[in-house]
Design a protein around this motif. Structure first.
Motif, PDB file in Angstrom:
ATOM      1  N   GLY A 119     -32.327 -77.251 -30.680  1.00  0.00           N
ATOM      2  CA  GLY A 119     -31.812 -76.759 -29.515  1.00  0.00           C
ATOM      3  C   GLY A 119     -30.369 -77.041 -29.541  1.00  0.00           C
ATOM      4  N   SER A 120     -29.387 -76.219 -29.310  1.00  0.00           N
ATOM      5  CA  SER A 120     -27.678 -76.582 -29.382  1.00  0.00           C
ATOM      6  C   SER A 120     -27.151 -76.046 -28.101  1.00  0.00           C
ATOM      7  CB  SER A 120     -27.218 -75.814 -30.559  1.00  0.00           C
ATOM      8  OG  SER A 120     -27.759 -76.634 -31.615  1.00  0.00           O
ATOM      9  N   ASP A 121     -28.111 -76.161 -26.855  1.00  0.00           N
ATOM     10  CA  ASP A 121     -27.319 -75.741 -25.521  1.00  0.00           C
ATOM     11  C   ASP A 121     -28.445 -76.482 -24.484  1.00  0.00           C
ATOM     12  OD1 ASP A 121     -25.039 -73.999 -25.460  1.00  0.00           O
ATOM     13  OD2 ASP A 121     -26.188 -72.513 -26.076  1.00  0.00           O
ATOM     14  N   LEU A 122     -27.423 -77.022 -23.554  1.00  0.00           N
ATOM     15  CA  LEU A 122     -28.239 -77.453 -22.339  1.00  0.00           C
ATOM     16  C   LEU A 122     -27.519 -77.489 -21.089  1.00  0.00           C
ATOM     17  CD1 LEU A 122     -27.126 -80.328 -21.316  1.00  0.00           C
ATOM     18  CD2 LEU A 122     -28.278 -81.312 -23.176  1.00  0.00           C
ATOM     19  N   ALA A 123     -28.105 -77.338 -19.964  1.00  0.00           N
ATOM     20  CA  ALA A 123     -27.687 -77.649 -18.586  1.00  0.00           C
ATOM     21  C   ALA A 123     -28.619 -78.772 -18.079  1.00  0.00           C
ATOM     22  CB  ALA A 123     -27.469 -76.433 -17.847  1.00  0.00           C
ATOM     23  N   GLY A 124     -27.860 -79.630 -17.404  1.00  0.00           N
ATOM     24  CA  GLY A 124     -28.793 -80.760 -16.952  1.00  0.00           C
ATOM     25  C   GLY A 124     -27.950 -81.885 -16.120  1.00  0.00           C
ATOM     26  N   ILE A 125     -28.800 -82.842 -15.874  1.00  0.00           N
ATOM     27  CA  ILE A 125     -28.242 -84.139 -14.887  1.00  0.00           C
ATOM     28  C   ILE A 125     -28.159 -85.264 -16.067  1.00  0.00           C
ATOM     29  CG2 ILE A 125     -28.535 -85.587 -13.017  1.00  0.00           C
ATOM     30  CD1 ILE A 125     -29.977 -83.230 -12.036  1.00  0.00           C
ATOM     31  N   VAL A 126     -26.980 -86.016 -15.943  1.00  0.00           N
ATOM     32  CA  VAL A 126     -27.044 -87.260 -16.912  1.00  0.00           C
ATOM     33  C   VAL A 126     -27.697 -88.418 -16.086  1.00  0.00           C
ATOM     34  CG1 VAL A 126     -25.170 -89.246 -17.523  1.00  0.00           C
ATOM     35  CG2 VAL A 126     -24.427 -86.655 -17.378  1.00  0.00           C
ATOM     36  N   VAL A 127     -28.573 -88.755 -16.984  1.00  0.00           N
ATOM     37  CA  VAL A 127     -29.442 -89.980 -16.691  1.00  0.00           C
ATOM     38  C   VAL A 127     -29.087 -91.508 -16.883  1.00  0.00           C
ATOM     39  CG1 VAL A 127     -31.517 -88.631 -15.832  1.00  0.00           C
ATOM     40  CG2 VAL A 127     -31.294 -89.660 -18.057  1.00  0.00           C
ATOM     41  N   ARG A 128     -28.623 -91.390 -18.003  1.00  0.00           N
ATOM     42  CA  ARG A 128     -27.951 -93.025 -18.587  1.00  0.00           C
ATOM     43  C   ARG A 128     -27.056 -92.518 -19.564  1.00  0.00           C
ATOM     44  NH1 ARG A 128     -31.065 -94.278 -15.375  1.00  0.00           N
ATOM     45  NH2 ARG A 128     -32.864 -95.600 -15.620  1.00  0.00           N
ATOM     46  N   THR A 129     -25.933 -93.705 -19.453  1.00  0.00           N
ATOM     47  CA  THR A 129     -24.976 -93.717 -20.298  1.00  0.00           C
ATOM     48  C   THR A 129     -24.911 -94.992 -21.192  1.00  0.00           C
ATOM     49  OG1 THR A 129     -23.665 -94.413 -18.579  1.00  0.00           O
ATOM     50  CG2 THR A 129     -23.211 -92.169 -18.824  1.00  0.00           C
ATOM     51  N   GLY A 130     -24.426 -94.891 -22.509  1.00  0.00           N
ATOM     52  CA  GLY A 130     -24.472 -96.027 -23.401  1.00  0.00           C
ATOM     53  C   GLY A 130     -23.124 -96.619 -23.198  1.00  0.00           C
ATOM     54  N   ALA A 131     -22.857 -97.668 -23.699  1.00  0.00           N
ATOM     55  CA  ALA A 131     -21.721 -98.538 -23.583  1.00  0.00           C
ATOM     56  C   ALA A 131     -20.474 -97.815 -23.820  1.00  0.00           C
ATOM     57  CB  ALA A 131     -21.965 -99.876 -24.569  1.00  0.00           C
ATOM     58  N   GLY A 132     -19.374 -98.012 -23.049  1.00  0.00           N
ATOM     59  CA  GLY A 132     -18.167 -97.457 -23.483  1.00  0.00           C
ATOM     60  C   GLY A 132     -17.948 -95.783 -22.736  1.00  0.00           C
ATOM     61  N   VAL A 133     -19.021 -95.467 -22.273  1.00  0.00           N
ATOM     62  CA  VAL A 133     -18.789 -94.019 -21.580  1.00  0.00           C
ATOM     63  C   VAL A 133     -18.147 -94.360 -20.327  1.00  0.00           C
ATOM     64  CG1 VAL A 133     -19.930 -92.054 -20.908  1.00  0.00           C
ATOM     65  CG2 VAL A 133     -20.736 -93.219 -22.914  1.00  0.00           C
ATOM     66  N   ARG A 134     -16.825 -93.609 -20.116  1.00  0.00           N
ATOM     67  CA  ARG A 134     -16.215 -93.882 -19.025  1.00  0.00           C
ATOM     68  C   ARG A 134     -15.997 -92.592 -18.156  1.00  0.00           C
ATOM     69  NH1 ARG A 134     -10.799 -95.255 -20.642  1.00  0.00           N
ATOM     70  NH2 ARG A 134     -11.544 -94.514 -22.697  1.00  0.00           N
ATOM     71  N   ARG A 135     -16.129 -91.555 -18.848  1.00  0.00           N
ATOM     72  CA  ARG A 135     -15.698 -90.012 -18.028  1.00  0.00           C
ATOM     73  C   ARG A 135     -17.119 -89.593 -17.307  1.00  0.00           C
ATOM     74  NH1 ARG A 135     -11.781 -85.795 -20.802  1.00  0.00           N
ATOM     75  NH2 ARG A 135     -11.687 -84.262 -19.110  1.00  0.00           N
ATOM     76  N   TRP A 136     -18.111 -90.044 -17.749  1.00  0.00           N
ATOM     77  CA  TRP A 136     -19.243 -89.401 -17.067  1.00  0.00           C
ATOM     78  C   TRP A 136     -20.358 -90.423 -16.658  1.00  0.00           C
ATOM     79  CZ3 TRP A 136     -18.498 -84.485 -17.084  1.00  0.00           C
ATOM     80  CH2 TRP A 136     -17.773 -83.671 -17.833  1.00  0.00           C
ATOM     81  N   SER A 137     -21.106 -90.355 -15.677  1.00  0.00           N
ATOM     82  CA  SER A 137     -21.986 -91.286 -15.118  1.00  0.00           C
ATOM     83  C   SER A 137     -23.365 -90.501 -14.410  1.00  0.00           C
ATOM     84  CB  SER A 137     -21.394 -92.124 -14.063  1.00  0.00           C
ATOM     85  OG  SER A 137     -20.803 -91.226 -13.325  1.00  0.00           O
ATOM     86  N   ALA A 138     -24.366 -91.166 -14.298  1.00  0.00           N
ATOM     87  CA  ALA A 138     -25.594 -90.938 -13.892  1.00  0.00           C
ATOM     88  C   ALA A 138     -25.276 -89.914 -12.620  1.00  0.00           C
ATOM     89  CB  ALA A 138     -26.609 -91.752 -13.504  1.00  0.00           C
ATOM     90  N   GLY A 139     -26.089 -88.810 -12.681  1.00  0.00           N
ATOM     91  CA  GLY A 139     -26.065 -87.728 -11.638  1.00  0.00           C
ATOM     92  C   GLY A 139     -25.026 -86.865 -11.752  1.00  0.00           C
ATOM     93  N   ASP A 140     -24.179 -86.795 -12.601  1.00  0.00           N
ATOM     94  CA  ASP A 140     -23.248 -85.729 -13.151  1.00  0.00           C
ATOM     95  C   ASP A 140     -24.042 -84.475 -13.593  1.00  0.00           C
ATOM     96  OD1 ASP A 140     -21.037 -87.160 -12.526  1.00  0.00           O
ATOM     97  OD2 ASP A 140     -20.677 -88.058 -14.697  1.00  0.00           O
ATOM     98  N   ARG A 141     -23.697 -83.327 -13.084  1.00  0.00           N
ATOM     99  CA  ARG A 141     -24.149 -82.163 -13.499  1.00  0.00           C
ATOM    100  C   ARG A 141     -23.532 -81.640 -14.402  1.00  0.00           C
ATOM    101  NH1 ARG A 141     -27.074 -79.032  -8.704  1.00  0.00           N
ATOM    102  NH2 ARG A 141     -28.524 -80.404  -8.355  1.00  0.00           N
ATOM    103  N   VAL A 142     -24.024 -81.233 -15.589  1.00  0.00           N
ATOM    104  CA  VAL A 142     -23.277 -80.908 -17.018  1.00  0.00           C
ATOM    105  C   VAL A 142     -23.828 -79.667 -17.838  1.00  0.00           C
ATOM    106  CG1 VAL A 142     -22.482 -83.401 -17.131  1.00  0.00           C
ATOM    107  CG2 VAL A 142     -24.818 -82.762 -18.199  1.00  0.00           C
ATOM    108  N   VAL A 143     -22.936 -79.519 -18.645  1.00  0.00           N
ATOM    109  CA  VAL A 143     -23.483 -78.780 -19.766  1.00  0.00           C
ATOM    110  C   VAL A 143     -23.002 -79.570 -21.198  1.00  0.00           C
ATOM    111  CG1 VAL A 143     -23.649 -76.487 -18.808  1.00  0.00           C
ATOM    112  CG2 VAL A 143     -21.581 -77.156 -19.870  1.00  0.00           C
ATOM    113  N   ALA A 144     -23.692 -79.345 -22.188  1.00  0.00           N
ATOM    114  CA  ALA A 144     -23.078 -80.053 -23.456  1.00  0.00           C
ATOM    115  C   ALA A 144     -22.918 -78.506 -24.308  1.00  0.00           C
ATOM    116  CB  ALA A 144     -24.172 -80.798 -24.027  1.00  0.00           C
TER     117      ALA A 144
END
Ligand code: NAP
Length: 450
Positions: A119-144
């Motif tokens: 699967g190569s599409d999604l709409a959802g909510i960020v639940v965890r970010t790895g080290a060094g991720v600055r632009r996005w955080s838990a709770g963001d409503r996103v597509v990929a």
């Protein structure tokens, strides 16, 4: 999956802190192919293979996001044709891609598993970010978007599609979007359109970005005001966005479709030049080895009738073998044939005299870089382009959803509900939505019966 995780993710008023504090389940539901079955269709012709037999819904272990990675709770996803190819194990099983990726070492090794979450599409909510991720955080409503890149090589730094380590997420990587959780790189994320439901927001991603690069970007055909554009499959996944781009950019789409309902959908989008290839009965191939140039001319003649005597500046190609000879022929002098696929076969044959003597160009185009995907998504966010979702299935009916696309029984896009329990949730801006409701539902009105 744990009830409190589901309830929190589904709650319309869930806050960032609630999501950040939420324990992540150690397993999740996903549409998978199984490595042990990768040869199940050997010796069976592609037309006789059934995606519903190879696709399974299983629990798989949740990956920990590494540096630069993000774990997303997937509310909805969509079917792309790459999942059709994956499920048919054609032209090769995707496990070969995963093994090749894993051999590059480090975190990539996690992608080689006995299962492949596709699967190569999604709409959802960020639940965890790895080290060094600055632009996005838990709770963001996103597509990929689906471009996975490494960018360690200089070649990708002009245009990320030229990165030798470029892969399509959920096709050439694991942990794809047809699942309740997905692992992506932070630079795949983009904002979700606030006026759309989860399933509507998940639908455009891959095809919208691809159509943007293929038709609009200077890396593709660089469409301009007034161009005539022949669009194969104009009411399909890619074509439904190409048609919208042509109309929004002041070009004239000449829409090719195969039935009356699809012709009506194109008229609803605003197109007036429509060719029903079933009614016209084109037979570009006389037999397996021989094309019929009279049929190319018949198509060219029909185009001229619709354009007032003009030929097309751009051909938006993806059917491939069956249509490519005709596409090269009908493009005007100096015109372009821009191709991103070969659904009907990848060994193309065309008469090169029409290419060189008339100074035409064939352009190869594949997905889109982050900037192109971002521009394409921005147009959705701003209501300048609309999702083309016709029908939505629950994840448990993934086999049927993929089969609809494979058998060309669908219109526009087919959606899939993952963590979203029902259709219609996820709208944060109902006022803006109300202004575009008719356009958003355009394809739904013609939803084919399964
Ligand atoms: P889709 O939703 O199935 O739409 C394709 C449309 O093409 C169909 O609706 C059909 O329309 C038309 N078509 C199919 N076979 C045809 C033929 N033999 N002759 C003429 N028209 C034909 O699929 P999609 O999402 O648009 O994807 C189309 C292809 O592009 C697939 O092979 C996919 O893998 C590829 N793709 C590539 C990229 C990339 O980045 N390179 C991205 C997206 C998709 P009518 O029956 O109405 O004519």
């Amino acid at each position: 999956m744990d009830r409190s995780f589901l309830d929190t993710i589904r709650a319309a008023d869930v806050g960032r802190d609630d999501i950040a504090a939420l324990p992540v389940p150690d397993h999740y539901r996903a549409a998978v192919l199984l490595k042990e079955e990768q040869h199940m269709f050997d010796g069976i012709g592609v037309n006789e293979r059934e995606p519903a037999k190879s696709l399974h819904v299983r629990e798989v272990p949740t990956p920990e996001p590494g540096p630069g990675e993000v774990l997303v709770a997937v509310l909805a996803s969509a079917i792309n044709y790459n999942t059709v190819w994956s499920a048919l194990y054609s032209p090769i099983p995707t496990f070969a891609f995963l093994e090749r990726y894993a051999r590059t070492g480090g975190l990539a090794a996690r992608h080689d598993q006995p299962w492949h979450v596709v699967g190569s599409d999604l709409a959802g909510i960020v639940v965890r970010t790895g080290a060094g991720v600055r632009r996005w955080s838990a709770g963001d409503r996103v597509v990929a978007h689906c471009l996975s890149i490494e960018l360690e090589d200089p070649d990708g730094h002009d245009d990320a599609m030229l990165d030798p380590d470029q892969r399509i997420w959920g096709f050439e990587t694991n942990y794809g979007g047809l699942a309740d959780l997905a692992l992506v790189k932070a630079n795949q994320l983009m904002p979700k359109a606030a006026h759309l439901t989860w399933e509507e927001a998940a639908a455009p991603g891959l095809v919208n970005s691809t159509a943007y690069r293929q038709l609009v970007s200077r890396n593709g055909a660089n469409m301009k005001l007034g161009d005539n554009i022949l669009i194969w499959g104009a009411a399909g996944g890619l074509g439904s966005y190409a048609t919208q781009y042509a109309l929004a950019g002041g070009a004239t789409p000449i829409c090719v479709v195969s039935n009356d309902q699809k012709a009506q959908i194109c008229r609803d989008m605003g197109a007036t030049a429509i060719i029903d290839r079933s009614v016209e009965g084109y037979r570009f191939w006389r037999d397996e080895h021989t094309q019929d140039p009279r049929e190319w001319r018949r198509l060219g003649q029909r185009i001229r009738e619709l354009t007032g005597g003009e030929d097309v500046d751009i051909v938006f190609e993806h059917p491939g073998q069956e249509t490519f000879g005709a596409s090269v022929y009908v493009a005007r002098r100096g015109g372009s044939i821009v191709s991103c696929a070969s659904t009907s076969g990848y060994q193309h044959q065309f008469d090169n005299r029409y290419l060189w003597m008339h100074v035409k160009r064939i352009i190869g185009s594949h997905f889109a870089n982050y900037r192109e995907a971002w521009h394409a998504n921005r147009l959705i966010v701003r209501g300048r382009l609309h999702p083309t979702l016709s029908r939505t299935y629950p994840l448990d009916e993934i086999g049927q959803a993929v089969d609809d696309v494979y058998r060309n029984r669908h219109h526009g896009k087919v959606g899939v509900l993952c963590l979203a329990e029902t259709e219609g949730t996820g709208v944060d801006d109902p006022e803006f939505r109300a202004r575009h409701e008719t356009a958003i539902n355009r394809f739904r009105r013609y939803a084919p019966t399964p």
